[in-house]
Design an enzyme around this catalytic site. Structure first.
Site, short mmCIF file in Angstrom:
data_model
loop_
_atom_site.label_atom_id
_atom_site.label_comp_id
_atom_site.label_asym_id
_atom_site.label_seq_id
_atom_site.Cartn_x
_atom_site.Cartn_y
_atom_site.Cartn_z
N GLU A 1 -1.92 2.61 -6.02
CA GLU A 1 -0.72 2.06 -5.20
C GLU A 1 -0.37 0.42 -5.78
OE1 GLU A 1 -2.13 1.24 -0.92
OE2 GLU A 1 -0.02 0.33 -0.48
N ASP B 1 -1.43 7.70 -0.16
CA ASP B 1 -1.76 7.71 1.17
C ASP B 1 -2.45 9.12 1.51
OD1 ASP B 1 1.00 5.40 2.07
OD2 ASP B 1 -1.40 5.03 1.90
N ASP C 1 -5.78 5.26 -3.37
CA ASP C 1 -5.40 4.00 -2.61
C ASP C 1 -6.50 3.17 -2.09
OD1 ASP C 1 -3.44 3.68 0.66
OD2 ASP C 1 -4.48 2.45 -0.37
N THR D 1 -4.33 -1.64 4.93
CA THR D 1 -4.45 -2.85 4.72
C THR D 1 -4.31 -3.79 5.66
OG1 THR D 1 -4.08 -2.49 2.24
CG2 THR D 1 -3.63 -4.66 3.03
N ILE E 1 -7.47 0.50 -0.69
CA ILE E 1 -7.36 0.32 0.77
C ILE E 1 -6.39 0.92 1.57
CG2 ILE E 1 -7.86 -1.55 2.74
CD1 ILE E 1 -8.77 -3.51 0.45
N ASP E 2 -6.54 2.06 2.29
CA ASP E 2 -5.65 2.62 3.05
C ASP E 2 -5.88 2.05 4.31
OD1 ASP E 2 -3.32 4.31 3.55
OD2 ASP E 2 -4.76 5.75 4.52
C1 LIP Z 1 -0.50 2.47 5.10
C2 LIP Z 1 -0.35 4.01 5.66
C3 LIP Z 1 0.11 4.31 6.97
C4 LIP Z 1 1.47 3.46 7.16
C5 LIP Z 1 1.44 2.06 6.75
C6 LIP Z 1 0.65 1.71 5.43
P1 LIP Z 1 -1.81 1.11 3.25
O1 LIP Z 1 -1.05 2.34 3.63
O2 LIP Z 1 -1.79 4.43 5.57
O3 LIP Z 1 0.09 5.64 7.28
O4 LIP Z 1 1.94 3.46 8.54
O5 LIP Z 1 2.85 1.43 6.75
O6 LIP Z 1 1.63 2.31 4.50
O7 LIP Z 1 -0.45 0.32 2.71
O8 LIP Z 1 -2.39 0.28 4.11
O9 LIP Z 1 -2.21 1.66 1.89
#
Ligand code: LIP
Length: 281
Positions: A70, A220, A90, A95, A92-93
């Site tokens: 990412e 993601d 990713d 964030t 940190i999914d």
């Molecule tokens: C997140 C996604 C989530 C989405 C957020 C964001 P990140 O990923 O897991 O589904 O709604 O907008 O994209 O940016 O925290 O890696």
């Protein structure tokens, strides 16, 4: 190939756990918050540091492998998936959850060969839940086999989705119209963990019947989609048909009956693809 994929899985689990330790220890640190595609699309130095930790660790063991990360893509690296062995990361999914210490934060690592995800690892680090899947070998959480819900009645389902980070009014209208349609079916409830990867693991755990979202990215969902399918679930595009990793659209459900009911409610739109050529600056 089997031993190779087991080596990949073992390394992915080990580096995800180490990355999760860094994420958890950073929760109490002062965080420098930056933004990317919008004022609410957040990134921190921890995201960047953890991604580099994962990539360096993989390079030492698998020097010829490719990466889609990412934060590397955000820094200008390409987001083109080839047939080559590729780690889709990713760091940190969730964030925004991390920034707010909202307790769902995951390290998501998918591994693909010939454009097909073969290994998926999602470490929900605040819960200390390690979700793993190898294609054809089942899905697990901390070693316990996962099985999706058997529910076929949408009116008795919990559906997960997210609002994402796109605040364009037309996109928001699509998102709210879909949510309105789902809520008024009615369904038992709508939930969102704040991370696509954890939402997909909740489908694999059997406590959520389906998750859908438009606006997510390949990093993601790459790991989570294999965990869902190996737990007996189905993956589709929001208009039906096969899921397209780069389309930024996903429906992950326990079965086709629920998936098709959710798809009927979705007011679709088409974000720019992850592999679209960069716009001329
Ligand atoms: C997140 C996604 C989530 C989405 C957020 C964001 P990140 O990923 O897991 O589904 O709604 O907008 O994209 O940016 O925290 O890696």
């Amino acid at each position: 190939m089997a031993d190779f994929l087991q080596n990949v899985m073992d390394h992915a689990v080990a580096v995800a756990r180490k990355a999760g330790e860094v994420v958890c220890s950073a929760l109490s640190d002062e965080r420098k918050i930056m933004t990317k595609s919008s004022a609410v699309d957040l990134v921190t130095q921890t995201d960047q540091r953890v991604e580099q930790l994962i990539i360096q660790s993989v390079k030492e063991k698998f020097p010829s492998h490719r990466f889609i990360g990412e934060e590397s893509v955000a820094a200008g690296e390409s987001c083109i998936l080839t047939d080559e062995p590729t780690w889709i990361i990713d760091p940190i999914d969730g964030t925004t959850n991390f920034v707010h210490t909202f307790p769902f934060v995951a390290v998501s690592i998918g591994f693909s060969v010939n454009k097909r995800v073969e290994v998926g690892v999602v470490y929900s680090c605040l819960e200390d839940k390690m979700f793993t899947a190898r294609r054809g070998k089942g899905a697990f959480c901390n070693g316990e086999a996962l099985q999706v819900s058997e529910q076929t009645d949408i009116h008795q389902a919990i559906i997960a989705t997210e609002f994402g980070s796109n605040r364009d009014l037309k996109a928001v209208d699509h998102i709210f119209f879909s949510l309105r349609n789902i809520l008024t079916l009615p369904v038992h409830g709508v939930r969102g963990a704040g991370t696509a990867a954890v939402n997909m693991c909740l489908v694999a755990l059997g406590c959520v019947e389906a998750y859908y979202e438009i606006g997510i990215h390949v990093w993601d969902i790459a790991a989570g989609l294999l965990i869902v399918s190996e737990a007996g679930g189905v993956l589709m595009d929001v208009t039906g048909g096969d899921v397209d990793l780069m389309s930024r659209r996903i429906v992950a459900a326990n079965n086709k009956t629920i998936a098709e009911k959710v798809i009927e409610q979705i007011d679709p739109f088409t974000p720019p693809r992850d592999d679209a050529p960069p716009l001329d600056k």
